[in-house]
Design a protein around this motif. Sequence first.
Motif, PDB file in Angstrom:
ATOM      1  N   GLU A   1      59.164 118.812  24.061  1.00 13.71           N
ATOM      2  CA  GLU A   1      59.022 118.862  22.644  1.00 13.71           C
ATOM      3  C   GLU A   1      59.945 117.896  22.065  1.00 13.71           C
ATOM      4  OE1 GLU A   1      57.524 120.578  20.289  1.00 13.71           O
ATOM      5  OE2 GLU A   1      56.591 121.759  21.672  1.00 13.71           O
ATOM      6  N   LEU A   2      61.248 117.412  22.857  1.00 11.22           N
ATOM      7  CA  LEU A   2      62.092 116.546  22.453  1.00 11.22           C
ATOM      8  C   LEU A   2      61.990 115.152  22.861  1.00 11.22           C
ATOM      9  CD1 LEU A   2      65.387 118.652  22.819  1.00 11.22           C
ATOM     10  CD2 LEU A   2      64.619 117.842  20.641  1.00 11.22           C
ATOM     11  N   ARG A   3      60.830 114.942  23.617  1.00 12.00           N
ATOM     12  CA  ARG A   3      60.792 113.533  24.323  1.00 12.00           C
ATOM     13  C   ARG A   3      61.019 112.373  23.301  1.00 12.00           C
ATOM     14  NH1 ARG A   3      56.005 114.171  27.106  1.00 12.00           N
ATOM     15  NH2 ARG A   3      57.367 114.995  28.982  1.00 12.00           N
ATOM     16  N   GLU A   4      60.395 112.421  22.338  1.00 13.36           N
ATOM     17  CA  GLU A   4      60.141 111.152  21.545  1.00 13.36           C
ATOM     18  C   GLU A   4      61.697 110.955  20.686  1.00 13.36           C
ATOM     19  OE1 GLU A   4      56.299 112.103  22.253  1.00 13.36           O
ATOM     20  OE2 GLU A   4      57.765 113.377  21.352  1.00 13.36           O
ATOM     21  N   TYR A   5      62.086 112.410  20.369  1.00  8.44           N
ATOM     22  CA  TYR A   5      63.492 112.252  19.594  1.00  8.44           C
ATOM     23  C   TYR A   5      64.588 111.729  20.616  1.00  8.44           C
ATOM     24  CZ  TYR A   5      67.697 114.061  17.426  1.00  8.44           C
ATOM     25  OH  TYR A   5      68.881 114.338  17.251  1.00  8.44           O
ATOM     26  N   LEU A   6      64.466 112.201  21.967  1.00  2.89           N
ATOM     27  CA  LEU A   6      65.607 111.919  22.726  1.00  2.89           C
ATOM     28  C   LEU A   6      65.324 110.151  22.953  1.00  2.89           C
ATOM     29  CD1 LEU A   6      65.782 114.699  25.213  1.00  2.89           C
ATOM     30  CD2 LEU A   6      67.254 114.229  23.364  1.00  2.89           C
ATOM     31  N   LYS A   7      64.263 109.746  22.991  1.00  6.32           N
ATOM     32  CA  LYS A   7      64.182 108.279  23.448  1.00  6.32           C
ATOM     33  C   LYS A   7      64.704 107.664  22.034  1.00  6.32           C
ATOM     34  CE  LYS A   7      60.582 104.804  24.286  1.00  6.32           C
ATOM     35  NZ  LYS A   7      60.350 103.939  23.539  1.00  6.32           N
ATOM     36  N   VAL A   8      64.274 107.919  20.803  1.00  8.81           N
ATOM     37  CA  VAL A   8      64.697 107.262  19.639  1.00  8.81           C
ATOM     38  C   VAL A   8      66.445 107.397  19.518  1.00  8.81           C
ATOM     39  CG1 VAL A   8      64.963 107.625  17.175  1.00  8.81           C
ATOM     40  CG2 VAL A   8      62.935 107.875  18.042  1.00  8.81           C
ATOM     41  N   ARG A   9      67.120 108.551  20.048  1.00 12.60           N
ATOM     42  CA  ARG A   9      68.439 108.772  19.843  1.00 12.60           C
ATOM     43  C   ARG A   9      68.867 107.914  21.205  1.00 12.60           C
ATOM     44  NH1 ARG A   9      70.692 113.637  23.359  1.00 12.60           N
ATOM     45  NH2 ARG A   9      70.022 112.108  24.985  1.00 12.60           N
ATOM     46  N   ASP A  10      68.530 107.699  22.240  1.00 19.35           N
ATOM     47  CA  ASP A  10      68.952 106.869  23.135  1.00 19.35           C
ATOM     48  C   ASP A  10      68.878 105.438  22.880  1.00 19.35           C
ATOM     49  OD1 ASP A  10      69.399 109.157  24.552  1.00 19.35           O
ATOM     50  OD2 ASP A  10      67.855 108.754  26.074  1.00 19.35           O
ATOM     51  N   GLU A  11      67.850 104.978  22.115  1.00 20.01           N
ATOM     52  CA  GLU A  11      67.714 103.676  21.758  1.00 20.01           C
ATOM     53  C   GLU A  11      68.826 103.501  20.808  1.00 20.01           C
ATOM     54  OE1 GLU A  11      63.896 103.437  20.276  1.00 20.01           O
ATOM     55  OE2 GLU A  11      63.018 103.181  22.432  1.00 20.01           O
ATOM     56  N   LEU A  12      69.205 104.291  19.724  1.00 18.88           N
ATOM     57  CA  LEU A  12      70.190 104.292  18.909  1.00 18.88           C
ATOM     58  C   LEU A  12      71.563 104.250  19.178  1.00 18.88           C
ATOM     59  CD1 LEU A  12      68.803 106.440  15.853  1.00 18.88           C
ATOM     60  CD2 LEU A  12      68.900 103.979  15.875  1.00 18.88           C
ATOM     61  N   VAL A  13      71.616 104.867  20.205  1.00 15.69           N
ATOM     62  CA  VAL A  13      73.064 104.800  21.034  1.00 15.69           C
ATOM     63  C   VAL A  13      73.272 103.302  21.901  1.00 15.69           C
ATOM     64  CG1 VAL A  13      74.345 105.669  22.927  1.00 15.69           C
ATOM     65  CG2 VAL A  13      73.397 107.481  21.580  1.00 15.69           C
ATOM     66  N   MET A  14      72.146 102.843  22.154  1.00  9.61           N
ATOM     67  CA  MET A  14      72.365 101.638  22.641  1.00  9.61           C
ATOM     68  C   MET A  14      72.489 100.430  21.669  1.00  9.61           C
ATOM     69  SD  MET A  14      71.961 101.754  26.140  1.00  9.61           S
ATOM     70  CE  MET A  14      71.457 100.008  26.464  1.00  9.61           C
ATOM     71  N   LYS A  15      71.969 100.982  20.443  1.00 11.61           N
ATOM     72  CA  LYS A  15      72.041  99.797  19.354  1.00 11.61           C
ATOM     73  C   LYS A  15      73.488  99.945  18.727  1.00 11.61           C
ATOM     74  CE  LYS A  15      70.100  99.024  14.767  1.00 11.61           C
ATOM     75  NZ  LYS A  15      68.976  99.408  13.899  1.00 11.61           N
ATOM     76  N   TYR A  16      74.064 100.947  18.700  1.00 12.91           N
ATOM     77  CA  TYR A  16      75.248 101.192  17.806  1.00 12.91           C
ATOM     78  C   TYR A  16      76.607 101.488  19.040  1.00 12.91           C
ATOM     79  CZ  TYR A  16      72.535 101.661  13.731  1.00 12.91           C
ATOM     80  OH  TYR A  16      71.655 101.233  12.602  1.00 12.91           O
ATOM     81  N   GLY A  17      76.233 101.721  20.227  1.00 13.73           N
ATOM     82  CA  GLY A  17      77.359 102.038  21.061  1.00 13.73           C
ATOM     83  C   GLY A  17      77.917 100.635  21.767  1.00 13.73           C
ATOM     84  N   GLU A  18      79.023 101.152  22.455  1.00 13.59           N
ATOM     85  CA  GLU A  18      79.624 100.050  23.212  1.00 13.59           C
ATOM     86  C   GLU A  18      79.533 100.215  24.784  1.00 13.59           C
ATOM     87  OE1 GLU A  18      83.790  99.799  21.641  1.00 13.59           O
ATOM     88  OE2 GLU A  18      82.950  99.807  19.645  1.00 13.59           O
ATOM     89  N   ALA A  19      79.586  99.138  25.403  1.00  5.61           N
ATOM     90  CA  ALA A  19      79.545  99.314  26.947  1.00  5.61           C
ATOM     91  C   ALA A  19      80.878  99.949  27.549  1.00  5.61           C
ATOM     92  CB  ALA A  19      79.535  97.979  27.543  1.00  5.61           C
ATOM     93  N   ASP A  20      80.529 101.051  28.326  1.00  2.09           N
ATOM     94  CA  ASP A  20      81.486 101.830  28.955  1.00  2.09           C
ATOM     95  C   ASP A  20      82.165 100.683  29.899  1.00  2.09           C
ATOM     96  OD1 ASP A  20      81.113 104.198  27.500  1.00  2.09           O
ATOM     97  OD2 ASP A  20      79.453 104.498  29.136  1.00  2.09           O
ATOM     98  N   VAL A  21      83.512 100.925  30.043  1.00  4.51           N
ATOM     99  CA  VAL A  21      84.143  99.910  31.204  1.00  4.51           C
ATOM    100  C   VAL A  21      85.043 100.874  32.135  1.00  4.51           C
ATOM    101  CG1 VAL A  21      84.187  97.973  29.530  1.00  4.51           C
ATOM    102  CG2 VAL A  21      85.957  99.374  29.533  1.00  4.51           C
ATOM    103  N   ASP A  22      85.435 100.208  33.031  1.00  2.00           N
ATOM    104  CA  ASP A  22      86.202 100.874  34.249  1.00  2.00           C
ATOM    105  C   ASP A  22      87.658 100.443  33.740  1.00  2.00           C
ATOM    106  OD1 ASP A  22      86.915  98.090  35.122  1.00  2.00           O
ATOM    107  OD2 ASP A  22      85.779  98.343  36.829  1.00  2.00           O
ATOM    108  N   GLU A  23      88.680 101.172  34.575  1.00  2.09           N
ATOM    109  CA  GLU A  23      89.977 101.001  34.246  1.00  2.09           C
ATOM    110  C   GLU A  23      90.543  99.520  34.161  1.00  2.09           C
ATOM    111  OE1 GLU A  23      89.013 101.187  38.542  1.00  2.09           O
ATOM    112  OE2 GLU A  23      88.877 102.921  36.892  1.00  2.09           O
TER     113      GLU A  23
END
Length: 123
Positions: free
Chosen positions: A39-61
């Motif tokens: 049921e959430l397939r399309e929604y989760l795809k949109v959510r993940d794309e928006l996290v990529m758009k607005y998020g920041e790269a995770d980094v190690d120590e």
Amino acid sequence: MKYSNHDMEQMLDAVEHHLDRRDVIGYAAARNSRILRDELREYLKVRDELVMKYGEADVDEKGNPIGSVSLQVTSEKFPDFLDEIGRFSTIEHEPDLFKLKYDEAIGQLSGKELLELEWMFED
């Protein structure tokens, strides 16, 4: 019963904590996890794309990128994410969820667990 994408995302998160069970509750959790993911397939795809758009790269120590991106609620871009995902989070669906009788939870789930999974049970 109708549920919003946001509600179903929370339901999916709650049910995933019970996927290792080897009883009827685990069976119901597995079925409902599959149903909710479908049921959430399309929604989760949109959510993940928006996290990529607005998020920041995770980094190690050492500050080196580790290949993933996350979005923190403290980010100045988080309100933009919320604004954009809000258009999708309120869309409703009527998933055909697998239900168990409340009797099946007696002695199997804590009160807290029962409250988070109450949508999976009926009288």
